[in-house]
Scaffold this motif. Structure first.
Motif, PDB file in Angstrom:
ATOM      1  N   THR A 135      -7.226  -3.789   6.778  1.00 51.43           N
ATOM      2  CA  THR A 135      -7.057  -3.869   5.414  1.00 51.43           C
ATOM      3  C   THR A 135      -8.028  -5.203   4.867  1.00 51.43           C
ATOM      4  O   THR A 135      -7.729  -6.429   5.906  1.00 51.43           O
TER       5      THR A 135
ATOM      6  N   LYS B 118       0.814  -1.429   0.173  1.00 51.59           N
ATOM      7  CA  LYS B 118       0.005  -0.078   0.055  1.00 51.59           C
ATOM      8  C   LYS B 118       0.963   1.277   0.010  1.00 51.59           C
ATOM      9  O   LYS B 118       0.649   2.177   0.586  1.00 51.59           O
TER      10      LYS B 118
ATOM     11  N   LYS C  72       2.224  -2.936   9.183  1.00 49.02           N
ATOM     12  CA  LYS C  72       1.247  -2.118   9.218  1.00 49.02           C
ATOM     13  C   LYS C  72       0.886  -1.460  10.454  1.00 49.02           C
ATOM     14  O   LYS C  72       0.343  -0.256  10.510  1.00 49.02           O
TER      15      LYS C  72
END
Length: 228
Positions: A132, A36, A93
């Protein structure tokens, strides 16, 4: 948040060293390597981390991972171990420390609402983070794999901090680099410093400002000038 000593969990560590997860050999889809980050930001990361400017310590490891280093780590983990991939990806993340990884339990994960409770140590601020779709899919697959193998426990990663460190050393990096890289990439993406502070669970904003200073994004909007 402190967890009581769990001797049973310590005994389980040896199981993880020899566990044969057949499904892991299938690997994850290539889109799993999408961390991402936009290409422009990846170029900035590579430039910032090149030539020792990412704070290389006496151990030879830098403070941050470059885009190529991060992708290589995820690529290797994708091929070798679903557990390792989930551990690394969640750590990156959500900016997890080693101790925080060992605190994660399945009752902290709400896949239906795409949320996970992040327990912070060192007097950090704990809280919910969004997941996500890719994270949700990976955790679902990981859960089914553990259940089918009879290895499902209360903890996502029934490991000690030492075991987490050893796993990362097999991939030639330090686990804390994932947390630093998370903060660095958020700063490069021009995310508000207060949101970065909240995401990483910092109590003192001075710790967060380090990432902003290293990223140099505070200089993006200043007027250009000429000396001559």
């Amino acid at each position: 948040m402190q967890r009581e000593p769990n001797t049973k969990k310590d005994k389980e560590n040896s199981l993880w060293e020899t566990i044969d997860l057949e499904e892991e050999k299938k690997g994850l889809p290539e889109e799993a390597l999408d961390v991402k980050m936009e290409e422009g930001m990846l170029a900035k990361v590579h430039t910032a981390c090149r030539g020792g400017t990412n704070g290389v310590g006496s151990d030879g490891f830098g403070r941050y991972l470059s885009d190529s280093q991060l992708r290589n780590i995820l690529t290797q983990a994708r091929k070798k171990s679903l557990r390792d991939y989930c551990l690394f990806y969640l750590s990156y993340k959500h900016g997890l420390r080693q101790a925080e990884v060992t605190l994660l339990t399945w009752d902290m994960v709400n896949l239906k609402e795409y949320r996970i409770w992040i327990p912070r140590v060192k007097n950090g601020i704990s809280g919910f983070h969004p997941l996500t779709k890719h994270e949700k899919d990976c955790l679902e697959r990981y859960y089914r794999l553990l259940r089918n193998k009879g290895k499902l426990t209360r903890y996502l990663f029934p490991l000690t901090c030492r075991a987490v460190r050893k796993i990362c050393e097999r991939y030639n990096f330090h686990h804390h680099q994932l947390r630093h890289t998370c903060g660095f990439h958020m700063a490069l993406a021009n995310i508000d410093v207060l949101k970065i502070k909240s995401w990483l669970g910092h109590k003192n904003i001075q710790n967060t400002l380090i990432y902003v200073a290293h990223a140099g994004t505070e200089f993006n909007n200043i007027p250009k000038w000429e000396i001559f």
